[in-house]
Design a protein around this motif. Structure first.
Motif, mmCIF file in Angstrom:
data_model
loop_
_atom_site.group_PDB
_atom_site.id
_atom_site.type_symbol
_atom_site.label_atom_id
_atom_site.label_comp_id
_atom_site.label_asym_id
_atom_site.label_seq_id
_atom_site.Cartn_x
_atom_site.Cartn_y
_atom_site.Cartn_z
ATOM 1 N N MET A 71 -79.755 25.442 27.124
ATOM 2 C CA MET A 71 -80.236 26.172 25.951
ATOM 3 C C MET A 71 -79.075 26.729 25.141
ATOM 4 N N TRP A 72 -78.071 27.254 25.837
ATOM 5 C CA TRP A 72 -76.903 27.781 25.135
ATOM 6 C C TRP A 72 -76.244 26.676 24.318
ATOM 7 N N GLY A 73 -76.066 25.488 24.933
ATOM 8 C CA GLY A 73 -75.418 24.391 24.231
ATOM 9 C C GLY A 73 -76.178 23.974 22.981
ATOM 10 N N VAL A 74 -77.491 23.854 23.106
ATOM 11 C CA VAL A 74 -78.311 23.469 21.947
ATOM 12 C C VAL A 74 -78.203 24.538 20.862
ATOM 13 N N ARG A 75 -78.363 25.788 21.248
ATOM 14 C CA ARG A 75 -78.301 26.887 20.282
ATOM 15 C C ARG A 75 -76.917 26.994 19.641
ATOM 16 N N ALA A 111 -83.137 16.334 23.116
ATOM 17 C CA ALA A 111 -82.706 17.301 22.104
ATOM 18 C C ALA A 111 -82.627 16.649 20.733
ATOM 19 N N VAL A 112 -82.111 15.427 20.700
ATOM 20 C CA VAL A 112 -82.035 14.705 19.418
ATOM 21 C C VAL A 112 -83.445 14.487 18.870
ATOM 22 N N GLY A 129 -77.895 17.430 20.289
ATOM 23 C CA GLY A 129 -77.777 16.623 21.508
ATOM 24 C C GLY A 129 -76.417 16.785 22.167
ATOM 25 N N MET A 130 -75.364 16.828 21.361
ATOM 26 C CA MET A 130 -74.022 17.043 21.909
ATOM 27 C C MET A 130 -73.918 18.432 22.535
ATOM 28 N N GLY A 131 -74.567 19.410 21.921
ATOM 29 C CA GLY A 131 -74.592 20.751 22.501
ATOM 30 C C GLY A 131 -75.238 20.760 23.871
ATOM 31 N N GLY A 135 -73.435 21.917 27.219
ATOM 32 C CA GLY A 135 -74.070 22.939 28.037
ATOM 33 C C GLY A 135 -74.270 22.472 29.466
ATOM 34 N N PHE A 136 -74.701 21.219 29.619
ATOM 35 C CA PHE A 136 -74.899 20.646 30.961
ATOM 36 C C PHE A 136 -73.580 20.605 31.727
ATOM 37 N N LEU A 137 -72.529 20.113 31.080
ATOM 38 C CA LEU A 137 -71.239 20.001 31.756
ATOM 39 C C LEU A 137 -70.650 21.376 32.079
#
Length: 159
Positions: A71-75, A111-112, A129-131, A135-137
């Motif tokens: 969620m952090w990465g997407v946001r 996400a995309v 999507g990259m976020g 975030g996953f990594l």
């Protein structure tokens, strides 16, 4: 010296560490379960309730990282709520359709897709999507560190 309890605990630890990248395996709970199995076999020598309370707290942090990192990465990369939900759904669907590769591609594609539905902009969607991937990594790295700390604490307690 290796005992049956220690061998069983180590097997649980290995499965738990694999759970960092294979969400079908509950990583931190497997590590704690290995510690409990060791305690049951070895009579809980040196493993106090305070030790297990601390391990449960670390396990809760691992769960929190699991849910918050994507969620952090997407946001962070401008994604919407729909992109967040898309990444969650993509992770579940991707794992079953694509196997281990789906762990990475599923959340990205979800996400995309979610961001395309929400805003209809491919550039923003790919960015969300990259976020998710970042975030996953990042989350995987934090989970790795916490789970290693859990295992080190176990060994420093029993030896």
């Amino acid at each position: 010296m290796f005992s049956l309890g220690l061998v069983i605990a180590i097997l649980f630890f290995i499965a738990g560490m694999a759970g960092i990248f294979l969400p079908i395996l509950p990583g931190a709970p497997l590590i704690v379960l290995g510690m409990v199995a060791y305690g049951l076999i070895e009579g809980f020598t040196n493993l106090t309730w305070q030790f297990f309370l601390g391990q449960l707290i670390l396990m809760a942090f691992v769960f929190g990282i699991d849910y918050l990192a994507g969620m952090w990465g997407v946001r962070r990369y401008g994604g919407s709520n729909t992109a967040v939900w898309g990444s969650v759904i993509g992770a579940l669907v991707g794992l079953f359709i694509l196997g281990p590769l789906g762990i990475i591609l599923g959340p990205f594609l979800g996400a995309v897709g979610g961001e395309l539905i929400a805003k209809g902009n491919l550039q923003l969607a790919v960015r969300a999507g990259m976020g998710t991937l970042l975030g996953f990594l990042g989350g995987a790295l934090l989970k790795l560190i916490l789970q290693i700390l859990m295992i080190i604490w176990f060994f420093s307690t029993i030896y």
